[in-house]
Design a protein around this motif. Structure first.
Motif, short mmCIF file in Angstrom:
data_model
loop_
_atom_site.label_atom_id
_atom_site.label_comp_id
_atom_site.label_asym_id
_atom_site.label_seq_id
_atom_site.Cartn_x
_atom_site.Cartn_y
_atom_site.Cartn_z
N SER A 146 0.84 -0.61 -0.08
CA SER A 146 0.31 -0.27 0.33
C SER A 146 0.49 1.38 -0.17
O SER A 146 2.31 1.16 0.21
N ARG A 147 0.35 2.27 -0.16
CA ARG A 147 1.00 3.64 -0.57
C ARG A 147 1.69 3.67 0.54
O ARG A 147 2.98 4.66 0.61
N PRO A 148 1.29 3.91 2.29
CA PRO A 148 2.49 4.53 2.95
C PRO A 148 3.84 3.35 2.90
O PRO A 148 5.19 3.84 3.63
N LEU A 179 -1.43 -7.92 3.67
CA LEU A 179 -1.01 -8.34 5.05
C LEU A 179 -1.49 -6.74 5.31
O LEU A 179 -0.39 -6.41 5.61
N GLY A 180 -2.41 -6.61 6.56
CA GLY A 180 -1.95 -5.32 7.09
C GLY A 180 -2.29 -4.10 6.61
O GLY A 180 -1.72 -3.42 6.93
N ILE A 181 -3.06 -4.43 5.46
CA ILE A 181 -3.94 -3.34 5.06
C ILE A 181 -5.02 -2.67 5.36
O ILE A 181 -5.89 -4.07 5.10
N SER A 182 -5.25 -1.74 5.63
CA SER A 182 -6.70 -1.01 5.86
C SER A 182 -7.87 -1.64 4.68
O SER A 182 -9.50 -1.81 4.87
N GLU A 204 -8.99 4.17 -2.46
CA GLU A 204 -7.53 4.21 -3.05
C GLU A 204 -7.35 3.11 -3.42
O GLU A 204 -6.18 3.36 -4.49
N HIS A 205 -6.51 2.02 -1.87
CA HIS A 205 -6.07 0.94 -2.70
C HIS A 205 -7.01 -0.21 -3.31
O HIS A 205 -6.71 -0.55 -3.93
N TRP A 206 -7.91 0.37 -2.82
CA TRP A 206 -9.23 -0.72 -3.35
C TRP A 206 -9.32 -0.37 -4.86
O TRP A 206 -9.48 -1.76 -5.40
#
Ligand SMILES: Cc1cc2nc3c(=O)[nH]c(=O)nc-3n(C[C@H](O)[C@H](O)[C@H](O)COP(=O)(O)OP(=O)(O)OC[C@H]3O[C@@H](n4cnc5c(N)ncnc54)[C@H](O)[C@@H]3O)c2cc1C
Ligand SMILES: Nc1ncnc2c1ncn2[C@@H]1O[C@H](COP(=O)(O)O)[C@@H](O)[C@H]1O
Lengths: 253, 321
Positions: free
Chosen positions: B238-240, B268-271, B275-277
């Motif tokens: 993910s972005r962070p 894993l550990g992605i909310s 924007e990720h979806w």
């Protein structure tokens, strides 16, 4: 160079969100508020720019729960000046928020306004762009790189797939910051406490207002109906199930 | 006011963005309900050829000007404000994309129209418009209605069926003169910077072990890499994770990263922020591991586990090595 950083306080998503009795808003009883994470990036970028180009950094927030703490934290990280805008009302819309910021910033002789690209609650638009149009200064959003060259800023705007547009922007301007050049710095509690004793928060009364032009008729949690099938058990038992699921779904292991 | 529905087309490097077709498809339904025309606003320089792909629209309003050759928040904003100000459409659909974010809120101020953002659903009926938006990083949805009849709506990419907006007839193309103000813009486009290649191409991988802020530290990334190696896949993120410079930009999945459709997406550990979806929703099998039972990722994963990733990762690795 005077860089102004508008900060929005937003609900902390680490806490459980509940809908209130009206069915159209969050239940605020257990909510905790924190600085919008993208505003942390905006502040970091402002502090980094100050290191290169000199000048001052002003953090500005609307009067809200945790606003003082958020401003003192900005001071602990290095902001020179803190301003709180009073009288903008409870839970203002994005338009009302941006209008209050724009009117306050108009009197601050800012060269650059850096704020987060978006916040988790901006239902009627994003702060940076709204502030830009209310102030009639140029705006660029989704920014990941800024450098100052005289009276212009060279700005990188991110598109999909890692492509970027480079723009030259005449100052004063407002930028919606997606990511600072460095991970936003952390202010230890001790430093924030010291800032609470040494820094002062100036208060500014809000003037104009703006309407969202729409209203919420229902707030609800996304339906969990077609959501995930949840697996339980020990880590080992779960791992066994997952391997079976992967194989059953044609994953070549 | 007219009953027309305007959609703002988006193009980069000579090709239209998928979101344009989603807006056309949705706009078609809305125009049928309002009784107006579906109008595609196309801004560019020598870009009229793109109008041929906008056949789902009744009409294309084409604004041609050298200052519109490349996307520019100021010139495109001013041109759009002029078109919308003069033609007064009832509904304006804009993608909630990087370009659209610069346009929609600006248009709202310039044309004095309400904006409802982050839309994933738009319905028009006898009692007017109802827009569903995804707020709080996808943890809540809200339905809103504009106070007057008119509204700008910025739509999350991936919300509507793009195939409904492709094909169709050959729309009438009307040229629209750009406002003179854009010649002396305070924002000047300099260049387009293409992403660097060279690293692993995650779009080509059948199996992605994707890590989010839950990985906590750069030191834990090898644990994910070991799992990916054991499964025969690659590590994405993910972005962070990319903002922290723990992995190169080429590994980022989502709105400002790449879109992936692997056979297995192990989050894993992605909310599961919207924007990720956008970047992974079409994966064939999505398995999410996240300690927060209310994480939005569980709304669209196929299987979910509310366990610590540091327990699950080694347990999985042990089973495939
Ligand atoms: C214009 C724009 C474009 C963007 N583009 C992208 C993009 O392309 N891709 C992208 O990903 N994001 C993008 N974002 C950012 C996006 O909004 C989110 O901030 C981001 O996706 C959050 O990443 P995350 O899920 O890793 O972090 P978080 O939201 O912080 O989630 C971390 C999760 O890990 C869980 N967790 C913590 N510890 C553990 C543990 N030990 N075991 C299990 N679970 C644990 C937590 O419960 C939490 O749910 C974009 C934002 C904007 C504004
Ligand atoms: N969305 C917009 N962004 C920037 N400028 C705009 C926009 N809409 C209208 N304008 C106007 O276009 C003219 C040129 O703006 P600028 O390019 O910013 O110098 C000014 O009068 C602006 O107020």
């Amino acid at each position: 160079m005077h860089i102004v950083v508008p900060i929005k306080l937003v609900p902390d998503l680490a806490e459980e969100l509940e809908v209130d009795a009206s069915g159209t808003a969050l239940d605020t009883e257990w909510l905790r508020y924190r600085t919008n994470e993208f505003d942390d990036h905006a502040l970091e970028e402002a502090l980094q720019l100050r290191e290169v180009s000199g000048g001052t950094v002003t953090a500005i927030a609307l009067d809200a729960e945790e606003a003082d703490k958020s401003l003192y934290t900005a001071a602990a990280k290095g902001a020179d000046r803190l301003i709180k805008i009073t009288g903008a009302g409870e839970k203002p819309s994005s338009h009302a928020t941006a209008r209050a910021f724009a009117d306050a910033i108009a009197g601050l002789d800012a060269d650059l306004v850096l704020t987060g690209v978006q916040a988790v609650d901006d239902r009627d638009g994003q702060n940076a762009v709204l502030i830009g149009r209310y102030m009639d200064i140029p705006h660029v959003s989704v920014v990941t790189g800024v450098s100052i060259q005289g009276d212009t800023a060279l700005v990188h705007k991110e598109y999909a797939g890692g492509a970027m547009g480079e723009f030259e922007v005449t100052l004063p301007a407002v930028l919606g910051i997606q990511a600072a050049r460095e991970t936003p710095r952390y202010a230890p509690v001790g430093k924030v406490r010291r800032a609470m004793r040494s820094a002062t928060i100036e208060e500014l009364a809000s003037s104009g207002t703006a309407e969202a032009g729409s209203s919420v008729t229902r707030m609800f949690r996304p339906e969990k109906g077609q959501g995930a099938k949840m697996l339980t058990g020990s880590a080992d038992a779960i791992a066994d199930q997952l391997i079976t699921i992967m194989r059953d779904n044609g994953v070549n292991l | 006011m007219s009953a027309d529905v305007f959609i703002v087309t988006e193009h980069l490097g000579g090709s239209l963005d998928d979101v344009t077709f989603e807006l056309l498809g949705k706009g078609r339904d809305l125009a049928t309900s309002t009784g107006g025309q579906l109008v595609a606003v196309l801004m560019g320089s020598g870009a009229e050829g793109l109008a041929a792909e906008l056949g789902a629209a009744d009409r294309v309003l084409y604004v041609d000007h050298p200052a519109l050759a490349d996307f520019n928040p100021a010139t495109h904003g001013a041109a759009l404000a002029a078109v919308v100000g003069e033609r007064s459409p009832q509904i304006v659909l804009v993608g909630n994309t990087s370009m659209g974010m610069d346009l929609a809120a600006a248009l709202s101020v310039d044309a004095d129209l309400p904006l409802i953002a982050y839309a994933t659903g738009v319905e028009h009926g006898a009692d007017g418009l109802t827009v569903t938006s995804q707020l709080y990083a996808g943890k809540m949805h809200v339905e809103s209605r504009p106070t007057g009849g008119r509204c700008i709506i910025s739509v999350m990419a991936g919300s509507f069926d793009g195939s409904a907006g492709r094909g169709g007839g050959s729309p009438e193309v009307e040229s629209y003169a750009a406002p003179a103000s854009i010649e002396s813009s305070r924002v000047r486009f300099v260049r387009l910077m293409e992403p660097e290649a060279g690293d692993v191409d995650i779009t080509q991988s059948d199996i992605l072990v994707s890590i989010g802020r839950g990985i906590q530290s750069e030191d834990n990334i090898p644990m994910a890499q070991e799992l990916a190696d054991a499964l025969g896949g690659a590590v994405s993120a993910s972005r962070p994770i990319i903002d922290n410079k723990w992995l190169p930009k080429t590994r980022q999945v989502g709105k400002s990263g790449v879109k992936v459709k692997p056979r297995l997406y192990l989050a894993l550990g992605i909310s599961g922020a919207p924007e990720h979806w956008e970047g992974m929703k079409d994966s064939q099998l999505i398995i999410a591991v996240n300690t927060d039972p209310n994480a939005p990722i569980f709304d669209f994963a196929h299987y979910g586990v509310t366990e610590d990733i540091f327990e699950v990762m080694p347990a999985l690795t042990a089973r495939v090595t």
